[in-house]
Write an enzyme that holds these catalytic residues in place. Structure first.
Site, PDB file in Angstrom:
ATOM      1  N   HIS A 114       3.350   3.013   9.590  1.00 42.16           N
ATOM      2  CA  HIS A 114       3.365   3.587  10.549  1.00 42.16           C
ATOM      3  C   HIS A 114       4.145   2.917  11.715  1.00 42.16           C
ATOM      4  O   HIS A 114       3.944   1.718  11.746  1.00 42.16           O
ATOM      5  CB  HIS A 114       1.897   4.165  10.990  1.00 42.16           C
ATOM      6  CG  HIS A 114       1.183   4.868   9.998  1.00 42.16           C
ATOM      7  ND1 HIS A 114       0.753   4.078   8.875  1.00 42.16           N
ATOM      8  CD2 HIS A 114       0.991   6.040   9.905  1.00 42.16           C
ATOM      9  CE1 HIS A 114      -0.228   5.150   8.445  1.00 42.16           C
ATOM     10  NE2 HIS A 114       0.123   6.280   8.750  1.00 42.16           N
ATOM     11  N   GLU A 165       1.994  15.325   3.589  1.00 41.45           N
ATOM     12  CA  GLU A 165       0.666  14.668   2.836  1.00 41.45           C
ATOM     13  C   GLU A 165      -0.398  15.444   2.947  1.00 41.45           C
ATOM     14  O   GLU A 165      -1.090  15.560   4.376  1.00 41.45           O
ATOM     15  CB  GLU A 165       0.201  13.306   3.268  1.00 41.45           C
ATOM     16  CG  GLU A 165      -0.871  12.754   2.669  1.00 41.45           C
ATOM     17  CD  GLU A 165      -0.975  11.188   3.032  1.00 41.45           C
ATOM     18  OE1 GLU A 165      -2.125  10.632   3.197  1.00 41.45           O
ATOM     19  OE2 GLU A 165      -0.017  10.342   3.203  1.00 41.45           O
ATOM     20  N   HIS A 206      -7.626  12.512  -1.005  1.00 40.88           N
ATOM     21  CA  HIS A 206      -7.692  13.791  -0.320  1.00 40.88           C
ATOM     22  C   HIS A 206      -7.898  15.057  -1.211  1.00 40.88           C
ATOM     23  O   HIS A 206      -8.558  15.762  -0.886  1.00 40.88           O
ATOM     24  CB  HIS A 206      -6.315  13.569   0.488  1.00 40.88           C
ATOM     25  CG  HIS A 206      -5.850  12.857   1.553  1.00 40.88           C
ATOM     26  ND1 HIS A 206      -4.895  12.954   2.252  1.00 40.88           N
ATOM     27  CD2 HIS A 206      -6.799  12.099   1.984  1.00 40.88           C
ATOM     28  CE1 HIS A 206      -4.933  11.784   3.061  1.00 40.88           C
ATOM     29  NE2 HIS A 206      -6.076  11.228   3.190  1.00 40.88           N
ATOM     30  N   ASP A 231     -13.458   9.840   3.493  1.00 49.66           N
ATOM     31  CA  ASP A 231     -11.855   9.271   3.011  1.00 49.66           C
ATOM     32  C   ASP A 231     -12.129   7.690   2.860  1.00 49.66           C
ATOM     33  O   ASP A 231     -11.782   7.049   4.026  1.00 49.66           O
ATOM     34  CB  ASP A 231     -10.951   9.752   3.818  1.00 49.66           C
ATOM     35  CG  ASP A 231      -9.457   9.399   3.052  1.00 49.66           C
ATOM     36  OD1 ASP A 231      -9.410   8.947   2.207  1.00 49.66           O
ATOM     37  OD2 ASP A 231      -8.629   9.568   3.698  1.00 49.66           O
ATOM     38  N   ASP A 267     -10.704   5.631   0.744  1.00 47.83           N
ATOM     39  CA  ASP A 267      -9.446   4.832   0.563  1.00 47.83           C
ATOM     40  C   ASP A 267      -9.760   3.587  -0.369  1.00 47.83           C
ATOM     41  O   ASP A 267      -9.143   2.362   0.310  1.00 47.83           O
ATOM     42  CB  ASP A 267      -8.753   4.492   1.800  1.00 47.83           C
ATOM     43  CG  ASP A 267      -7.986   5.490   2.417  1.00 47.83           C
ATOM     44  OD1 ASP A 267      -7.752   6.641   1.870  1.00 47.83           O
ATOM     45  OD2 ASP A 267      -7.796   5.470   3.687  1.00 47.83           O
ATOM     46  N   ASP A 308      -2.435   3.265  -0.559  1.00 49.26           N
ATOM     47  CA  ASP A 308      -3.179   3.695   0.622  1.00 49.26           C
ATOM     48  C   ASP A 308      -4.470   3.129   0.430  1.00 49.26           C
ATOM     49  O   ASP A 308      -5.100   4.270   0.358  1.00 49.26           O
ATOM     50  CB  ASP A 308      -2.784   5.074   1.078  1.00 49.26           C
ATOM     51  CG  ASP A 308      -3.658   5.511   2.280  1.00 49.26           C
ATOM     52  OD1 ASP A 308      -3.679   4.749   3.079  1.00 49.26           O
ATOM     53  OD2 ASP A 308      -3.181   6.789   2.655  1.00 49.26           O
TER      54      ASP A 308
END
Length: 474
Positions: free
Chosen positions: A140, A270, A309, A345, A347, A377
């Site tokens: 990002h 996404e 997700h 989430d 991850d 991710d």
């Protein structure tokens, strides 16, 4: 320190400041001389290049299943998998959570978000990739460069860091994708492309414009849109149609600018159902596909499917991948997983070999992911605080996907699963079945056939046999 519910945020802030103050000053990697503000030597001096040693190896800093140059199903493993290091989790993850302060104090960190620190992290990233044997990375904009007080200052910061990234990439490393962080800053509390504030919408456009430019400059093969704030908390104060229309206009403008600057990378969306919003507009692959069709954006975007997700939306990762694949939208995969006992989430690195095999079934059926790939991710657990844990986590993630690929090769070579599926639909492999699939059999014709054939004989689906064949390949 004990905190009441009222004071919990204040207490956490004090703890965070205490932890940051406790970060050691910047020192050379070998810790053998006085700190001088600039890093010297390796960032990971005790770790050599990670090599393939095979399944019998007990060395945690080695690959057991991932052998980059080995050919599987006509491609090298590295070309099937196209692994990418996620800069934000790997080098910006602190271990902080809603109930606790940061736990990760990497030796190269000085507790600031300065340009000098941003450049140091970038150098650590490329050394990490070099030693891990990974060719791709992704970021990002605000992960790699500090946010400024103005758009101009933020852009200048990003330009300075990106210039170094271009140098460090050389010809050996490549950018899998870039993106803009449109969710952290308070200005985006109502969303970015779906904000109720025109000035925020314009600011988001300016930020994405710059992120597209630097992704193009770095040779990024894709650009991702993740709309973490593009949704609502309640419909009582929300004009959903207007927000969806605004989101579509935002994407249309992005497509136009991509073409204007000559960027040929793939634009990816996404999907995620919720968190941080109550409802996110790109809930899942099917919802996003419908959105793209409605606004005539199909053909301009593909999907970046994240396994965690998928489960948050009530689907399996395999379901989301197949939905994207059969619609011609599978572009990239965020290789992670969640905990079935935790409803958010998390991850985590994907370590379930069965899940990885299902993922790779979709990838192989898709013919691969290029120009996309597998982006990790995924973040270390809060309690994993050793530098070597960064390597171990990626190694097990890479090995798991490699085992999945090897298992798919076994399934294809054996052929039993494919044959089971073929037999299940064999009644359509007839002249009349072909008419139906070609759209040439009308209701009247089908009614005549139903009267002619009488009560159908329905065969077993053989689900347990299919599961047996699948698990025997693991």
């Amino acid at each position: 320190m004990r905190c009441s519910k009222i004071l919990v945020l204040v207490c956490l802030s004090l703890v965070s400041v205490t932890v940051i103050d406790a970060i050691p000053p910047t020192c050379p990697a070998d810790n053998g001389s006085k700190c001088d503000g600039e890093w010297e030597g390796d960032f990971f001096p005790g770790i050599s290049h990670i090599k393939y040693e095979g399944p019998s190896s007990k060395n945690p800093l080695s690959f057991k299943w991932y052998n980059a140059e080995e050919e599987i199903l006509g491609k090298k493993m590295k070309d099937w998998l196209r692994f990418s290091v996620a800069f934000w989790h790997t080098f910006r993850g602190t271990g902080a959570d809603p109930f606790g302060a940061p736990t990760k104090l990497w030796p190269w960190e000085d507790g600031t978000n300065s340009l000098a620190m941003a450049k140091r992290r970038l150098r650590a990233n490329f050394e990490f990739m070099e030693k891990l044997g990974v060719e791709f990375w992704c970021f990002h904009d605000r992960d790699i460069a500090p946010d400024g007080k103005t758009i101009e200052e933020s852009n200048a910061n990003l330009d300075e860091v990106v210039a170094l990234a271009k140098e460090l990439q050389g010809k050996k490393f490549h950018l899998l994708w870039g993106t803009a962080q449109l969710f952290l800053h308070p200005r985006y509390m109502h969303g970015a492309a779906t904000s109720s504030e025109l000035a925020v919408y314009a600011y988001a456009v300016a930020q994405v414009k710059k992120a597209l430019e630097v992704t193009h400059y770095l040779g990024g093969e894709n650009y991702v849109f993740w709309g973490g704030r593009e949704g609502y908390q309640t419909l009582l104060n929300t004009d959903m149609k207007r927000e969806l229309d605004h989101l579509a206009r935002f994407f249309e403008a992005a497509v136009a600018y991509k073409k204007k600057i000559g960027y040929n990378g793939t634009l990816l969306i996404e999907p995620k159902p919720q968190e941080p919003t109550k409802h996110q507009y790109d809930w899942d692959a099917a919802t996003t596909a419908a959105f793209l069709h409605k606004y005539s954006l199909i053909g301009e975007f593909k999907l970046n499917i994240e396994c965690n997700h998928a489960t948050l939306s009530g689907h399996s990762c395999h379901h989301e991948l197949e939905t994207a694949r059969i619609n011609g939208l599978l572009g990239n995969i965020d290789a992670n997983t969640g905990d079935p006992q935790i409803g958010w989430d998390t991850d985590q690195f994907l370590t379930d070999v069965g899940e990885a095999t299902l993922v790779m079934l979709s990838v192989v059926r898709n013919g691969g992911l290029a120009p996309g790939g597998f982006n990790f991710d995924a973040k270390l657990r809060r309690e994993s605080t050793d530098v070597e844990d960064l390597f171990i986590a990626h190694i097990v993630g890479m090995d798991t996907m490699a085992r999945g690929l090897r298992n798919v090769a076994k399934l294809i070579e054996d052929g039993s699963l494919e044959e089971l599926v073929r037999k299940r639909y064999s009644s359509f492999d007839t002249e009349f079945g072909a008419l139906i699939e070609a759209g040439k059999a009308d209701f009247e014709t089908l009614e005549k056939k139903a009267l002619e054939w009488g009560e159908p004989k329905v065969a077993s689906a053989k689900q347990e046999l299919a599961e047996m064949i699948f698990h025997n390949a693991l």
